[in-house]
Motif scaffolding. Structure first.
Motif, PDB file in Angstrom:
ATOM      1  N   SER A  27       0.839  -1.193   0.000  1.00 38.86           N
ATOM      2  CA  SER A  27       0.000   0.000   0.000  1.00 38.86           C
ATOM      3  C   SER A  27       0.882   1.255   0.000  1.00 38.86           C
ATOM      4  O   SER A  27       1.148   1.849   1.038  1.00 38.86           O
ATOM      5  CB  SER A  27      -0.913  -0.012   1.227  1.00 38.86           C
ATOM      6  OG  SER A  27      -1.746   1.122   1.246  1.00 38.86           O
ATOM      7  N   ILE A  28       1.329   1.658  -1.200  1.00 38.34           N
ATOM      8  CA  ILE A  28       2.269   2.768  -1.355  1.00 38.34           C
ATOM      9  C   ILE A  28       1.647   3.876  -2.193  1.00 38.34           C
ATOM     10  O   ILE A  28       1.228   3.631  -3.324  1.00 38.34           O
ATOM     11  CB  ILE A  28       3.578   2.290  -2.013  1.00 38.34           C
ATOM     12  CG1 ILE A  28       4.264   1.248  -1.132  1.00 38.34           C
ATOM     13  CG2 ILE A  28       4.501   3.476  -2.273  1.00 38.34           C
ATOM     14  CD1 ILE A  28       5.452   0.578  -1.803  1.00 38.34           C
ATOM     15  N   ARG A 101       1.371   6.395   2.609  1.00 39.86           N
ATOM     16  CA  ARG A 101       0.355   5.440   2.156  1.00 39.86           C
ATOM     17  C   ARG A 101      -0.907   6.125   1.664  1.00 39.86           C
ATOM     18  O   ARG A 101      -1.886   5.463   1.312  1.00 39.86           O
ATOM     19  CB  ARG A 101       0.051   4.445   3.274  1.00 39.86           C
ATOM     20  CG  ARG A 101       1.274   3.619   3.659  1.00 39.86           C
ATOM     21  CD  ARG A 101       0.979   2.656   4.792  1.00 39.86           C
ATOM     22  NE  ARG A 101      -0.009   1.673   4.415  1.00 39.86           N
ATOM     23  CZ  ARG A 101      -0.529   0.792   5.267  1.00 39.86           C
ATOM     24  NH1 ARG A 101      -0.144   0.793   6.518  1.00 39.86           N
ATOM     25  NH2 ARG A 101      -1.433  -0.076   4.849  1.00 39.86           N
ATOM     26  N   GLY A 102      -0.895   7.455   1.657  1.00 42.57           N
ATOM     27  CA  GLY A 102      -2.040   8.196   1.148  1.00 42.57           C
ATOM     28  C   GLY A 102      -1.679   9.661   1.026  1.00 42.57           C
ATOM     29  O   GLY A 102      -0.687  10.116   1.600  1.00 42.57           O
ATOM     30  N   VAL A 106       0.656  10.601   7.047  1.00 44.93           N
ATOM     31  CA  VAL A 106       2.005  10.881   7.513  1.00 44.93           C
ATOM     32  C   VAL A 106       2.905   9.731   7.080  1.00 44.93           C
ATOM     33  O   VAL A 106       2.548   8.566   7.227  1.00 44.93           O
ATOM     34  CB  VAL A 106       2.023  11.019   9.050  1.00 44.93           C
ATOM     35  CG1 VAL A 106       3.452  11.220   9.549  1.00 44.93           C
ATOM     36  CG2 VAL A 106       1.130  12.176   9.479  1.00 44.93           C
ATOM     37  N   SER A 107       4.061  10.061   6.551  1.00 42.19           N
ATOM     38  CA  SER A 107       4.954   8.989   6.095  1.00 42.19           C
ATOM     39  C   SER A 107       5.593   8.293   7.279  1.00 42.19           C
ATOM     40  O   SER A 107       5.709   8.863   8.375  1.00 42.19           O
ATOM     41  CB  SER A 107       6.035   9.557   5.179  1.00 42.19           C
ATOM     42  OG  SER A 107       6.907  10.418   5.900  1.00 42.19           O
ATOM     43  N   GLN A 108       5.990   7.058   7.057  1.00 44.94           N
ATOM     44  CA  GLN A 108       6.716   6.320   8.079  1.00 44.94           C
ATOM     45  C   GLN A 108       7.759   5.444   7.424  1.00 44.94           C
ATOM     46  O   GLN A 108       7.672   5.127   6.233  1.00 44.94           O
ATOM     47  CB  GLN A 108       5.768   5.493   8.948  1.00 44.94           C
ATOM     48  CG  GLN A 108       4.985   4.422   8.230  1.00 44.94           C
ATOM     49  CD  GLN A 108       4.023   3.721   9.185  1.00 44.94           C
ATOM     50  OE1 GLN A 108       2.858   4.071   9.278  1.00 44.94           O
ATOM     51  NE2 GLN A 108       4.526   2.733   9.880  1.00 44.94           N
TER      52      GLN A 108
END
Length: 121
Positions: A27-28, A101-102, A106-108
């Protein structure tokens, strides 16, 4: 979920070369920085090289001039070309990606499982 899968590790003689690859899937929405870290026995994990989405690399001093990081944004892959390897480069190498992921998410950071690189005669 996001998965990072590394490949390309192995045993090489001093002075030799190896190419590591890492593919991100799942899910990228987008990937910011991608990078490689390594952990030698008895030591902490250290940054080897990182590359921005725009293609700007940054290297640890110990690998400058020997290693080259590259990425393919369309394929969500990052590679590490390692030349002039020495026994001091022996470690488990981990891929890392800063993933969104959207569009509002927030990126992780995600990690691969690691691939062993052994430099020995």
């Amino acid at each position: 979920q996001v998965q990072l899968v590394e490949s390309g590790g192995g045993l090489v003689q001093p002075g030799g070369s190896l190419r590591l690859s890492c593919a991100a899937s799942g899910s990228i929405f987008s990937i910011n920085d991608m990078g490689w870290y390594r952990q030698a026995p008895g030591k902490g994990r250290e940054l080897v090289a990182v590359i921005t989405r725009g293609g700007s690399p940054n290297y640890a001093e110990s690998v400058k001039g020997r290693f080259t990081i590259s990425r393919d944004n369309a394929k969500n892959t990052v590679n590490l070309q390692m030349n002039s390897l020495s026994p001091e480069d022996t470690a488990v190498y981990y891929c890392n990606a800063d993933v969104s992921r959207g569009i509002l998410a927030v990126s992780q950071h995600y990690w691969g499982q690691g691939t062993q690189v052994t430099v020995s005669s």
